[in-house]
Design a protein around this motif. Structure first.
Motif, PDB file in Angstrom:
ATOM      1  N   ALA A   1       0.825  -1.208   0.000  1.00 50.14           N
ATOM      2  CA  ALA A   1       0.000   0.000   0.000  1.00 50.14           C
ATOM      3  C   ALA A   1       0.854   1.251   0.000  1.00 50.14           C
ATOM      4  O   ALA A   1       1.962   1.260   0.520  1.00 50.14           O
ATOM      5  CB  ALA A   1      -0.915   0.007   1.222  1.00 50.14           C
ATOM      6  N   ILE A   2       0.320   2.296  -0.592  1.00 50.72           N
ATOM      7  CA  ILE A   2       0.973   3.595  -0.623  1.00 50.72           C
ATOM      8  C   ILE A   2       0.029   4.624  -0.038  1.00 50.72           C
ATOM      9  O   ILE A   2      -1.133   4.671  -0.422  1.00 50.72           O
ATOM     10  CB  ILE A   2       1.278   4.022  -2.065  1.00 50.72           C
ATOM     11  CG1 ILE A   2       2.133   2.980  -2.761  1.00 50.72           C
ATOM     12  CG2 ILE A   2       1.934   5.382  -2.104  1.00 50.72           C
ATOM     13  CD1 ILE A   2       2.305   3.270  -4.233  1.00 50.72           C
ATOM     14  N   VAL A   3       0.522   5.426   0.884  1.00 57.33           N
ATOM     15  CA  VAL A   3      -0.294   6.532   1.382  1.00 57.33           C
ATOM     16  C   VAL A   3       0.537   7.794   1.403  1.00 57.33           C
ATOM     17  O   VAL A   3       1.643   7.813   1.946  1.00 57.33           O
ATOM     18  CB  VAL A   3      -0.837   6.258   2.802  1.00 57.33           C
ATOM     19  CG1 VAL A   3      -1.690   7.423   3.269  1.00 57.33           C
ATOM     20  CG2 VAL A   3      -1.641   4.984   2.831  1.00 57.33           C
ATOM     21  N   GLU A   4       0.011   8.818   0.796  1.00 55.52           N
ATOM     22  CA  GLU A   4       0.712  10.087   0.746  1.00 55.52           C
ATOM     23  C   GLU A   4       0.297  10.934   1.933  1.00 55.52           C
ATOM     24  O   GLU A   4      -0.874  10.923   2.320  1.00 55.52           O
ATOM     25  CB  GLU A   4       0.293  10.797  -0.542  1.00 55.52           C
ATOM     26  CG  GLU A   4       1.370  11.569  -1.230  1.00 55.52           C
ATOM     27  CD  GLU A   4       0.816  12.172  -2.518  1.00 55.52           C
ATOM     28  OE1 GLU A   4       1.616  12.434  -3.404  1.00 55.52           O
ATOM     29  OE2 GLU A   4      -0.404  12.369  -2.625  1.00 55.52           O
TER      30      GLU A   4
ATOM     31  N   GLN B   1       8.164  18.639   0.874  1.00 59.70           N
ATOM     32  CA  GLN B   1       8.317  17.203   1.084  1.00 59.70           C
ATOM     33  C   GLN B   1       6.971  16.503   1.033  1.00 59.70           C
ATOM     34  O   GLN B   1       6.238  16.519   2.001  1.00 59.70           O
ATOM     35  CB  GLN B   1       8.911  16.901   2.455  1.00 59.70           C
ATOM     36  CG  GLN B   1       9.885  17.916   2.961  1.00 59.70           C
ATOM     37  CD  GLN B   1      10.516  17.444   4.244  1.00 59.70           C
ATOM     38  OE1 GLN B   1      10.805  16.268   4.397  1.00 59.70           O
ATOM     39  NE2 GLN B   1      10.729  18.345   5.164  1.00 59.70           N
ATOM     40  N   ASN B   2       6.696  15.901  -0.068  1.00 58.54           N
ATOM     41  CA  ASN B   2       5.455  15.172  -0.190  1.00 58.54           C
ATOM     42  C   ASN B   2       5.692  13.740   0.241  1.00 58.54           C
ATOM     43  O   ASN B   2       5.792  12.838  -0.559  1.00 58.54           O
ATOM     44  CB  ASN B   2       4.980  15.216  -1.620  1.00 58.54           C
ATOM     45  CG  ASN B   2       3.529  15.576  -1.678  1.00 58.54           C
ATOM     46  OD1 ASN B   2       2.913  15.762  -0.628  1.00 58.54           O
ATOM     47  ND2 ASN B   2       2.984  15.656  -2.854  1.00 58.54           N
TER      48      ASN B   2
ATOM     49  N   ASP C   1      11.220   0.384  -2.010  1.00 58.02           N
ATOM     50  CA  ASP C   1      11.953   0.842  -0.817  1.00 58.02           C
ATOM     51  C   ASP C   1      12.250   2.334  -0.852  1.00 58.02           C
ATOM     52  O   ASP C   1      12.427   2.956   0.179  1.00 58.02           O
ATOM     53  CB  ASP C   1      13.281   0.090  -0.712  1.00 58.02           C
ATOM     54  CG  ASP C   1      13.251  -0.924   0.406  1.00 58.02           C
ATOM     55  OD1 ASP C   1      12.248  -0.974   1.128  1.00 58.02           O
ATOM     56  OD2 ASP C   1      14.242  -1.657   0.562  1.00 58.02           O
ATOM     57  N   SER C   2      12.352   2.863  -2.050  1.00 57.63           N
ATOM     58  CA  SER C   2      12.762   4.256  -2.139  1.00 57.63           C
ATOM     59  C   SER C   2      11.567   5.183  -2.239  1.00 57.63           C
ATOM     60  O   SER C   2      10.765   5.109  -3.170  1.00 57.63           O
ATOM     61  CB  SER C   2      13.656   4.437  -3.363  1.00 57.63           C
ATOM     62  OG  SER C   2      13.452   5.712  -3.922  1.00 57.63           O
ATOM     63  N   HIS C   3      11.456   6.055  -1.272  1.00 57.08           N
ATOM     64  CA  HIS C   3      10.340   6.990  -1.266  1.00 57.08           C
ATOM     65  C   HIS C   3      10.365   7.886  -2.492  1.00 57.08           C
ATOM     66  O   HIS C   3       9.329   8.264  -3.020  1.00 57.08           O
ATOM     67  CB  HIS C   3      10.376   7.824   0.009  1.00 57.08           C
ATOM     68  CG  HIS C   3       9.998   7.051   1.218  1.00 57.08           C
ATOM     69  ND1 HIS C   3       9.466   7.610   2.335  1.00 57.08           N
ATOM     70  CD2 HIS C   3      10.053   5.738   1.455  1.00 57.08           C
ATOM     71  CE1 HIS C   3       9.220   6.673   3.229  1.00 57.08           C
ATOM     72  NE2 HIS C   3       9.584   5.527   2.706  1.00 57.08           N
ATOM     73  N   GLU C   4      11.568   8.205  -2.923  1.00 55.05           N
ATOM     74  CA  GLU C   4      11.683   9.051  -4.116  1.00 55.05           C
ATOM     75  C   GLU C   4      11.001   8.411  -5.312  1.00 55.05           C
ATOM     76  O   GLU C   4      10.255   9.059  -6.043  1.00 55.05           O
ATOM     77  CB  GLU C   4      13.153   9.288  -4.458  1.00 55.05           C
ATOM     78  CG  GLU C   4      13.782  10.439  -3.701  1.00 55.05           C
ATOM     79  CD  GLU C   4      15.280  10.448  -3.919  1.00 55.05           C
ATOM     80  OE1 GLU C   4      15.697  10.474  -5.085  1.00 55.05           O
ATOM     81  OE2 GLU C   4      16.025  10.392  -2.920  1.00 55.05           O
TER      82      GLU C   4
END
Lengths: 348, 348
Positions: free
Chosen positions: B123-126, B228-229, B259-262
């Motif tokens: 999952a991804i949450v911004e 920084q989002n 693994d990389s937020h970027e």
DNA sequence: TGTTAGCACTCACTTTCGCTGAGTGCTAAC
DNA sequence: GTTAGCACTCAGCGAAAGTGAGTGCTAACA
């Protein structure tokens, strides 16, 4: 029984070869690649001895030897030489940690990235916390009609805030009064000091705002107790670079363990670091967590200004480059202390 | 060319079987398990047509068919029926999100855990952010001699703070004066309003504290821009439950990307959601990130009070249970808005 | 007595090869 | 238009054979 110098050399050679290649190492290879002045046959004899003594294991009859947990333990205690970084490597490492950090969170996650990049293993970084914190400052501000912001600063310099709804009729002056009153009552106290009877007195003194006082005090208590010992995990996927995790089931087991912060916190909890050593190495079953019995854990304590403290570390296969990991953690640990000191106490 | 009703039924049957089994599906199975009233041979003919039209692929001559990207696309656009949760499932889901949240971070990480648990995909949450925020409150407090705490609240309700070193001789009164002055000057403005000339005037008005003013304004600017989002990723290891990731290299590639937020931020950036639909499904190469061309991305927009907003979503194999994922995101999305609204604006 | 060379033996790993079975495409009959 | 039948394809599986790194033991040597 003491190990002879020759046995120690051979054991060291075997462990270091195994750490590099991840393949069981045979007598011939040791004879060829290490300048011990011994034939393979002799080494074979010594290896048989070392196996009997418990330092080596054999996966099966016709393979080479691999270190046992006891072998690793002896290695990290007595044989291992520190990995020395070059001045340049250290400079690079420190440089990569020096960024403009606005928030504690970014420092922590940056550090965990750095650790995992340098060591090539998954990294763990604990948020700094403290045993028993005292309230230094409490301030309430009316943001807009009906909403008040509470800012709490602890003795250690941790700041937290919370928005809270209040009755419409409460205005700036009332908030200031309450703020000053509570601040006067609570400053300098720790969670244990806030006994029920003391709180009773406080609530009664400003009975008409009892509900609000209660919420604020609750928040203060939460800040002082700060039970959430949060951890950051970085570079988890690095574990897949190790041949021992090519088995998908093992990888899944490892990664889903790592995925859960609770698991990591529990693991850190059961692996305290001895007072008199700053780095602790737990090999295989030593880490006390059954699911992680085939991995090793290397953790270090960091502290800031002698008050705040936490742990950083890595998790990897038992066959781990302990020397390099230990040195990396030392370098990073020191810098982390400096960065946090600067950030929390403004030591510029 | 339009698809006949029969072709649509067959295509749907194939895709849904494939989503469940991850095995190429053959004509015989469709004939047996779905009540289409057709023989395997007939279905074979239709399948040949569908393949020719581009909706199906064949891994090799003697295997069954699998959906092509175009097939999936047609499925999610025209064939897919919503997965309906039972009332009980929804209640459980909502309940598992309702905890006592003290910090924004814990809400976000909790939500990402929930999404990954329900969907069984990473999952991804911004973190919520906003286009153009204005300053609502600015307050400076002297914590102890030499250290001042700056608290910034934006129009959207985001609170941030920072510790800052100041000269020893600055006392409470001076800080209050500066605080009131800056607050008066800056409240209601957004980052673009803070032109160089306007700042000049501010600095000159209290020239003796120019350096301090500058630092504070810089921090305010940083808060308003909030570049920084940040994103949270939960349940990354779930990807290993899918047979398409049993290949360790593929798994590694996926996990190290994740693994990389970027990477994630970039991926979200290139996948905006259309104004008029709240959920967007990107199948395979549609997501525009080469490394992730064999995965699908499902994302939804959430918003709080019409101002703050962000994205939540999941990443999984192209063979994904789209129906269930979409429904899950809808339920979670709605609750997330409620929780954040309560938290940020005190709507109780 | 410690060291070494030689040799038979072990056993995981790889390759080969044939078999099996699910699936297809085509054709002819219904 | 639909279906039954048949020949053909090909991944996957397992058995069998071959390969090679490594061991343990014995006997000879310094």
């Amino acid at each position: 029984m003491e190990l002879s110098e020759r046995k120690r050399l051979i054991l060291q050679a075997i462990i270091e070869d195994y750490i590099q290649t991840a393949e069981p190492v045979g007598s011939r290879n040791i004879a060829k690649n290490h300048d011990l002045g011994l034939s393979a046959a002799t080494i074979r004899n010594e290896m048989a001895d070392l196996e009997e003594m418990g330092y080596l294991d054999k996966p099966h009859t016709s393979a080479g030897r691999i270190p046992s947990e006891m072998g690793y333990r002896f290695y990290v205690d007595s044989l291992m030489q520190r990995y020395s970084f070059t001045m340049e490597e250290i400079a690079n490492l420190q440089h990569s940690m020096d960024r403009k950090f606005m928030r504690l969170e970014s420092v922590i996650s940056e550090i965990s990235d750095t650790i995992s990049k340098v060591t090539n293993y998954p990294a763990i970084v604990e948020m700094p916390s403290c045993q028993k914190s005292r309230l230094r400052n409490l301030k309430m501000m009316l943001i807009e009609r009906g909403i008040v912001l509470i800012v709490v600063v602890t003795e250690e310099g941790v700041v937290r805030n919370k928005r809270m709804g209040v009755a419409e009729e409460i205005d700036y002056e009332i908030i200031d009064t309450i703020s000053d009153f509570l601040s006067g009552q609570l400053t300098g106290l720790c969670a244990d000091d806030l006994t029920a009877s003391r709180l009773m007195l406080i609530y009664e003194a400003m009975a008409q705002y009892g509900a609000l006082l209660k919420s604020v005090v609750e928040f203060v208590l939460d800040c002082l107790e700060d039970s959430q010992n949060r951890v950051y995990i970085g570079g988890a996927s690095n574990i897949l670079n190790n041949p021992e995790f090519e088995n998908i089931d093992r990888a899944r087991k490892f990664l889903s363990f790592i995925d859960s912060h609770e698991n990591i916190t529990k693991m850190l909890g059961t692996n305290e670091i001895d007072e008199n050593e700053h780095i602790s190495i737990k090999i295989g079953s030593e880490n006390g967590v059954e699911e992680m019995n085939d991995t090793s854990l290397v953790i270090a304590n960091y502290s800031v200004g002698g008050k705040l403290h936490g742990k950083i570390g890595i998790i990897g296969p038992k066959r781990m480059n302990y020397a390099r990991v230990v040195s990396s953690l030392e370098v990073i640990n020191q810098r982390l202390g400096e960065i946090l000191g600067k950030m929390l106490y403004g030591e510029d």
